[in-house]
Design a protein around this motif. Structure first.
Motif, short mmCIF file in Angstrom:
data_model
loop_
_atom_site.label_atom_id
_atom_site.label_comp_id
_atom_site.label_asym_id
_atom_site.label_seq_id
_atom_site.Cartn_x
_atom_site.Cartn_y
_atom_site.Cartn_z
N MET A 154 -14.11 1.72 13.34
CA MET A 154 -13.03 2.64 12.98
C MET A 154 -11.67 1.96 12.88
N GLN A 155 -11.70 0.68 12.55
CA GLN A 155 -10.42 0.00 12.31
C GLN A 155 -9.87 0.50 10.98
N PRO A 156 -8.55 0.52 10.84
CA PRO A 156 -7.98 1.07 9.61
C PRO A 156 -8.30 0.18 8.41
N ALA A 157 -8.60 0.83 7.27
CA ALA A 157 -8.77 0.07 6.03
C ALA A 157 -7.40 -0.24 5.46
N ALA A 158 -7.34 -1.34 4.74
CA ALA A 158 -6.05 -1.74 4.17
C ALA A 158 -5.59 -0.71 3.15
N ARG A 159 -4.31 -0.40 3.17
CA ARG A 159 -3.73 0.33 2.05
C ARG A 159 -3.37 -0.70 0.98
N THR A 160 -3.24 -0.22 -0.25
CA THR A 160 -2.86 -1.12 -1.34
C THR A 160 -1.62 -0.56 -2.01
N VAL A 161 -0.61 -1.41 -2.15
CA VAL A 161 0.58 -1.00 -2.89
C VAL A 161 0.71 -1.87 -4.14
N ALA A 162 1.27 -1.27 -5.17
CA ALA A 162 1.50 -2.01 -6.41
C ALA A 162 3.00 -2.18 -6.57
N VAL A 163 3.40 -3.37 -6.97
CA VAL A 163 4.83 -3.64 -7.12
C VAL A 163 5.14 -4.05 -8.55
N ARG A 164 6.36 -3.76 -8.96
CA ARG A 164 6.84 -4.33 -10.21
C ARG A 164 8.30 -4.67 -10.04
N ARG A 165 8.76 -5.58 -10.84
CA ARG A 165 10.14 -6.01 -10.74
C ARG A 165 11.08 -4.88 -11.15
N HIS A 166 12.22 -4.81 -10.45
CA HIS A 166 13.23 -3.83 -10.81
C HIS A 166 14.56 -4.50 -10.58
N GLY A 167 15.21 -4.91 -11.66
CA GLY A 167 16.44 -5.67 -11.51
C GLY A 167 16.14 -6.96 -10.79
N ASP A 168 16.92 -7.25 -9.74
CA ASP A 168 16.67 -8.47 -8.98
C ASP A 168 15.62 -8.27 -7.91
N GLY A 169 15.24 -7.01 -7.69
CA GLY A 169 14.32 -6.75 -6.59
C GLY A 169 12.99 -6.21 -7.07
N TRP A 170 12.40 -5.40 -6.24
CA TRP A 170 11.05 -4.90 -6.52
C TRP A 170 11.01 -3.39 -6.32
#
Lengths: 446, 510
Positions: B461-477
């Motif tokens: 019952m260990q937590p499964a990984a969440r997945t996030v998606a990123v994209r560039r936005h200006g100088d950041g993400w």
């Protein structure tokens, strides 16, 4: 000299001094042991005969059996010949053979070759069925008739050199061991066997083992990791182990061939290069009239390695001279040469015209042509067309020509060339056969 | 001081920039927990473009199908679906097929492969996806289904295998090959083609293909030319397939430096034969073993440094000369007017993702000579590089501002969060530039291909990984949960469609 069997001609190879003007060592006499002069062409004649003799004697009595070995080179060559002399077959199991001439030679000798598959891409770390394990299982199946010489583990491999190569060197040096012995490490048989004899004579003999640079390939030499998979390999045999690259091996080979009259292959070249590189440092520390002697092994001859050289140093085989040839290749024609390019619809109209009757030349390979082509076309594959054009225009100037290739790229260049050669009406099919098909024009399968 | 044996990862954009942004990675892991997968789906579009550029260089038409099984991310699939008609999806289950359809792939861009149950077959046939036929029986079942249900003819590709069997072969050399459980033996291709012709009212033969599990170009080009021969033989049946499908297996280079890979593998050999202290937990040999002074066996390791991989490997395959035709593979395909299909998985998501794991505890290894065990809030199922034989170092992302505090290189063992002796993220001793501290993150680079969710489980019952998606936005993400990620034009952020450059791969412009 007269012999009853070619096997009697194995061994007793010459020890030739290398001219100091070539290697530049002031205090060291460098000798080449010319194992390339063995009757089957390499140092492997000795262990092959030593290992195979007892097996062959047994099998020849029953008349059945196949000699097997993991070898892609000289051991396979020698064993194939020995097996053939005894009316037996020979099978070589190898990784993908990397020198095509050696492969063809083995086939000529009647060897059966099995090549192992490449590494798995989608790896299953729990898969234990590697091809070599299967090979060994097959050898030990009951009722099998395989005679496995097992060169990487067989002590007779070492023994061949301890009984032959080593004592010959000592005898030719007036009963003295050389100060240095240099050998490329493949099965470790020659270095281990010779070192044993030389050290028995003089414990201070130094042994230099040469391995292939890890990401490189020199025929008959293993890399530093691979030598540890060799049963005969004992790190204690060597005072030093140094890597050699394929480029250095070819450099050494060139020196032996062009300056010493020794027609060595790349393995001998690696030994020469590695020896001189190491001995230069030794030489620098010697003074006065101190003298040392060193021996390296020239394992085999150059002729089987032309493609090996071509892949690495094409200029040595004249690859750069083509630019001097006259204008006979489409690559030589400047791209701006005006060419008549016709679209599919226009081409169909032209071909259908009653008066002109153009010749359609399809430049694709014969299989592709046989599968589908423009009706009435002639197939002259580009390579052959090149050859034909060297001799001039292969068809009359009075006959218009339409050239077709897969996408209309090659045909443009050939059209330019033909125009340059004086043909008045040669055209290139825009978009090629692919464009023809995509436009819905008919292709036939005859 | 230890002599570190690094296997430092190859990190290109956008992963290199993400790794440099420690504050972002820590805030993501603080909010969403460890383990955490971070995906940059737009890189996959660039990778597909690089594959298509190879097609273009060789003047070849055809599609690049992303092998969905490498990663189940919606963001990846949606970006690829948005990217153009020459990028497809290769799906291996009814759920993957539904997912691809839901992410925007039209059926003509979907290939259904692998073992298929009735539901999978039905949905593929219903929507008109190309069915990659594994066996004569499957062809029969599909044809019967199409007739019974009155579906339109379904496009099929015939997958062949066992190319080396019963073949005298070029130059009298017998090539040994690994057995495969998939595909129809090439020796039975004639009967299969005849069956496809017989069922032409129900199936439309569009291609012949293979997938070989090898890195060897020789084997692959021999299979390719055999497919071309079978394509030719189709003409006699009045069939006109257009594409040769060469499958996947183009590979990824995980380790940046060839020298590090060479040094490490040499050290492993030395360790196995006892010439140096073990490099691994309990002296594990990765398939090598020691017998009477000799190293036996073969290292079951993925070649983590690869000079030629991905699109460059495809290029080499296409330049390779087909032995019996004597023409390069690309020329062969082009002259026969064939298109090319590929199904890269790992190579298509190269540099698309990383997996973060929080350091929970650092303690001395029992009996170790100053060695430490670093316990992570993640397990070997979450980050399954090791399971695929891939050895590569994680990147240490220190907690807190001001970058890494000074320290000496440290050799550590990475233990997982399961109460299980075997739960090590890798059995290899990993060298890091300094000893990590609880709270630091380890970033495992390039896990998007098979190493993110392929082996993840809920044991203990260990937590499964969440997945996030990123994209560039200006100088950041910008980031969002993977399932909430939609390509440009598909989001309502800022109240207007994003002003992003149109993300079409290079090969699409013509």
């Amino acid at each position: 000299m007269r012999y009853d069997s070619i096997t009697e001609a194995i061994g007793n190879t010459p020890l030739v001094r290398i001219d100091p003007a070539v290697h530049g060592l002031r205090h060291i006499d460098l000798y080449a042991k010319l194992e390339m002069l063995n009757p089957f062409g390499s140092v492997k004649d000795r262990p092959a005969w030593h290992m195979a003799r007892p097996l062959l004697a047994e099998a020849a009595a029953t008349g059945r059996g196949t000699v097997v070995e993991l070898s892609s080179g000289n051991t396979a060559k020698a064993l194939a010949l020995l097996a053939g002399m005894h009316g037996l077959g020979f099978k070589s199991v190898t990784n993908r053979m990397r020198v095509p001439e050696v492969k063809e030679l083995l086939l000529l000798l009647g060897a059966e070759i099995e090549e192992l598959p490449g590494r798995s891409e989608c790896l299953d770390p729990t898969d234990t069925e590697d091809p070599l394990t299967r090979f060994h299982q097959a050898l030990s199946e009951p009722g099998g008739s395989y005679l496995h010489t097992d060169q990487y583990y067989n002590p007779l491999n070492v023994e061949a050199h301890a009984a032959g190569t080593g004592p010959e060197i000592v005898a030719d040096l007036d009963g003295k061991a050389p100060d240095w012995f240099v050998a490329c490490v493949g099965t470790a048989g020659s270095s281990t066997g010779v070192a044993k004899v030389l050290r028995a004579q003089d414990p201070s003999v130094k042994v230099l083992g040469l391995v292939a640079d890890k990401s490189d390939f020199i025929p008959g030499i293993r890399t530093i990791d691979e030598v540890h998979q060799v049963g005969l390999f004992d790190p204690g045999t060597y005072d030093t182990i140094e890597p050699v690259t394929s480029q250095e091996a070819i450099d050494g080979m060139l020196t032996l061939i062009r300056r010493c009259g020794i027609l060595s292959g790349p393995t001998g070249g690696a030994a020469y290069h590695g020896a001189v590189r190491r001995l230069r440092r030794v030489d620098a520390g010697l003074g006065g009239d101190e003298r040392r002697a060193a021996v390296f092994i020239v394992c085999d001859r150059a002729e089987s390695y032309l493609s090996y050289v071509r892949a690495r140093r094409p200029e040595l085989l004249g690859a750069a001279t083509r630019a001097a040839a006259p204008l006979t290749s489409p690559d030589d024609v400047p791209p701006r040469e005006p060419v008549k390019v016709v679209e599919v619809a226009e081409a169909r109209e032209w071909l259908g015209g009653a008066e002109s009757r153009p010749l359609v030349v399809d430049l694709r390979g014969p299989h592709a042509y046989a599968a589908l082509h423009i009706e009435g076309s002639v197939n002259i594959v580009d390579e052959l067309f090149d050859e034909l054009l060297r001799g001039g225009l292969p068809f009359s100037k009075s006959r218009p020509v339409l050239l077709a290739c897969p996408v209309g790229e090659k045909s443009v260049r050939y059209a330019a060339l033909l125009t340059r050669m004086g043909h008045p009406d040669v055209r290139s099919l825009a978009g090629g056969i692919v464009g023809w098909r995509d436009a819905g024009a008919p292709l036939v399968h005859e | 001081m230890v002599q570190p044996l690094y296997l430092r990862p190859r990190a290109e954009e956008p992963l290199a920039s993400l790794l440099a942004d420690g504050a972002l990675l820590h805030s993501l892991a603080d909010g969403l927990g460890s383990p955490l997968n971070v995906l940059a789906p737009q890189r996959a579009v660039d990778n597909a473009g690089a594959f298509l550029a190879v097609y273009r260089r060789h003047r070849l038409g055809g599609r690049v199908y992303f092998a969905h099984k490498a990663n189940r991310s919606s963001a990846l699939l949606r970006e690829l679906a948005a990217a153009g008609p020459r990028i497809g999806a290769d799906v291996a289950s009814v759920a993957e097929l539904s997912h691809a359809l839901g992410c925007g792939f039209t059926a003509d861009r979907i290939m259904a492969t692998g073992p298929k149950d009735a539901r999978f077959r039905w949905l593929a046939a219903r929507v008109g996806a190309t069915v990659n036929i594994d066996s004569p029986g499957e062809l029969e079942r599909l044809a019967a289904l199409v007739r019974t249900c009155g579906f339109a003819p379904v496009p099929v590709v015939l997958r062949l295998s066992a190319f080396e069997e019963g073949r005298g072969s070029a130059g009298g050399v017998r090539l040994l090959a690994r057995r495969s459980r998939f595909g129809t033996p090439a020796g039975e291709a004639d009967a299969l083609v005849a069956a496809a012709a017989r069922h032409r009212d129900a199936v439309e033969l569009t291609g012949i293909g293979y997938h070989l599990d090898t890195v060897g170009l020789d084997e692959k080009v021999r299979a390719l030319e055999r497919c071309v021969e079978v394509m030719d033989s189709c003409l006699a049946h009045g069939l006109h397939p257009r594409a040769v499908d060469v499958g996947g297996g183009f590979g990824v280079g995980y380790v940046e430096d060839a020298g590090e890979w060479d040094r490490w593998t040499t050290a492993l050999t030395d360790a196995v034969r006892g010439a140096r202290p073990p490099l691994t937990w309990r002296g594990h040999g990765y398939g090598l073993r020691h017998e009477n002074g000799t190293v036996r066996g073969a290292a079951a390791l993925y070649p983590a440094h690869r000079a030629v991989s991905g699109p460059a490997y495809l290029d080499e395959l296409l330049r390779h000369t087909a032995p019996s035709f004597g023409r390069p593979a690309a020329t062969l395909l082009l002259e026969h007017l064939h298109e090319l299909h590929t199904e890269p998985g790992r190579a298509l998501v190269d540099q698309c993702g990383l997996s973060l794991a929080r350091v929970v505890e650092v303690r001395p290894a029992p009996g170790g000579d100053g060695e430490r065990i670093v316990r992570l809030a993640a397990n070997a199922g979450d980050i399954s590089l090791e399971e695929h034989g891939v050895l590569v170092d994680p990147v240490l992302v220190p907690r807190g501002p001001g970058g890494a505090p000074p320290g000496e290189p440290a050799g550590v063992y990475l233990a997982g969060n399961l109460c299980l002796e075997a739960d090590l993220l890798t059995r290899r001793k990993v060298f890091l530039p300094r000893l990590p501290r609880p709270g630091d993150l380890l970033a495992f680079v390039n896990t998007a291909g098979y190493a993110m969710d392929f082996r993840a489980h809920r044991a203990q019952m260990q937590p499964a990984a969440r997945t996030v998606a990123v994209r560039r936005h200006g100088d950041g993400w910008r980031w969002c949960p993977d399932e909430d990620y939609w390509p440009a034009g598909g989001t309502d952020e800022d109240g207007a469609p994003q002003q992003e450059r149109e993300r079409r791969p290079e090969g699409e412009r013509a």
